[in-house]
Design a protein around this motif. Structure first.
Motif, short mmCIF file in Angstrom:
data_model
loop_
_atom_site.label_atom_id
_atom_site.label_comp_id
_atom_site.label_asym_id
_atom_site.label_seq_id
_atom_site.Cartn_x
_atom_site.Cartn_y
_atom_site.Cartn_z
N ASP A 1 0.83 -1.22 0.00
CA ASP A 1 0.00 0.00 0.00
C ASP A 1 0.86 1.26 0.00
N ASP B 1 -5.30 -1.89 -9.98
CA ASP B 1 -6.45 -1.03 -9.65
C ASP B 1 -6.06 0.45 -9.71
N ILE C 1 4.51 -12.07 1.03
CA ILE C 1 3.36 -11.32 0.53
C ILE C 1 2.51 -12.19 -0.40
N ASP C 2 1.28 -11.76 -0.59
CA ASP C 2 0.36 -12.40 -1.54
C ASP C 2 0.59 -11.74 -2.91
N HIS C 3 1.21 -12.46 -3.83
CA HIS C 3 1.58 -11.88 -5.13
C HIS C 3 0.36 -11.37 -5.91
N GLU C 4 -0.68 -12.19 -5.94
CA GLU C 4 -1.85 -11.82 -6.73
C GLU C 4 -2.52 -10.56 -6.17
N GLU C 5 -2.57 -10.48 -4.84
CA GLU C 5 -3.17 -9.31 -4.20
C GLU C 5 -2.34 -8.06 -4.51
N ALA C 6 -1.02 -8.19 -4.44
CA ALA C 6 -0.14 -7.05 -4.74
C ALA C 6 -0.34 -6.59 -6.17
N LYS C 7 -0.37 -7.56 -7.12
CA LYS C 7 -0.55 -7.21 -8.53
C LYS C 7 -1.89 -6.50 -8.75
N LYS C 8 -2.93 -7.01 -8.08
CA LYS C 8 -4.27 -6.43 -8.26
C LYS C 8 -4.32 -5.00 -7.73
N LYS C 9 -3.67 -4.77 -6.58
CA LYS C 9 -3.68 -3.42 -6.00
C LYS C 9 -3.01 -2.40 -6.93
#
Ligand code: NI
Ligand code: MN
Length: 226
Positions: free
Chosen positions: A172, A210, A199-207
């Motif tokens: 963030d 976005d 870290i969660d790679h998919e979550e990081a990429k999505k953030k």
């Protein structure tokens, strides 16, 4: 410019006909490839700060390749005491010129002690400026408003930002940093190596997606051409 990722915050940068190695951390990184210790052939080695996960393999690689080490004054002094003669000391706000361009050593919001407890000066990051583009490597840092200043002084093509949290910024904060820097793209570093920075790679990429900020998570020994 071409970036080669060696895990954690260790990466190589091909710029002009030179190869720069940043924060070598291979032998003590369970996710790295130990053969890199013998195969990397940098012209220069850059150390952001004194923590072991950034300096661990600087001496052996410098001794084998004779590559000069750029870092802050305290770290280069410490390396000289360990028998390394080819050092290029710098300090925050300064730069040095090379045939490929300029290297600026800039502030980071972090600490910096050396592996034996010696004082490591102030933690920093690097801005590498050349005809092929401008790369900012933040080192280990918190989010800080100085990043806005870096963005005003340099048209940053890519920012390598720590995203693992706990010891540095997380995802963030890295998104906020990218806005302050006004950089074209971001590559994440300083994640997954230790339990505390997984870290969660998919979550990081999505953030990042976005926020419409181009974002790269490289795998070990993967490269990125700019
Ligand atoms: Ni650190
Ligand atoms: Mn670190």
């Amino acid at each position: 410019m071409k970036i080669h990722y060696y895990g954690h915050s260790c990466f190589g940068l091909e710029i002009g006909s030179s190869f720069l190695l940043f924060d070598p951390f291979i032998s003590q990184n369970p996710l790295s490839d130990p053969t890199l210790l013998d195969t990397l052939n940098p012209q220069y080695i850059l150390i952001s700060h004194g923590h072991f996960d950034h300096i661990a393999d600087a001496s052996p690689i410098a001794k084998r390749t004779q590559a000069p080490i750029l870092s802050n004054f305290e770290i280069t002094l410490w390396l000289e005491k360990q028998g390394l003669s080819q050092v290029l000391p710098m300090n925050l706000g300064g730069n040095r010129s090379f045939d490929f361009g300029k290297i600026h050593y800039v502030q980071a919001a972090h600490s910096s002690s050396l592996p034996d407890g010696s004082y490591g000066g102030t933690a920093g990051g690097f801005i590498v400026e050349g005809p092929e583009g401008i790369l900012y490597y933040a080192g280990d840092t918190a989010l800080m408003s100085d990043m806005k200043l870096f963005g005003e002084c340099f048209q940053i093509d890519i920012a390598l930002l720590p995203i693992g949290g706990t010891f540095t910024m997380g995802v963030d904060e890295a998104i906020r940093a990218a806005r302050l820097l006004n950089c074209k793209q971001v590559m994440g570093v300083h994640f997954d190596t230790f339990e505390a920075i997984k870290i969660d790679h998919e979550e990081a990429k999505k953030k990042f997606q976005d926020e419409e900020i181009p974002f790269h998570l490289l795998k070990m020994k993967e490269s990125l051409i700019l």
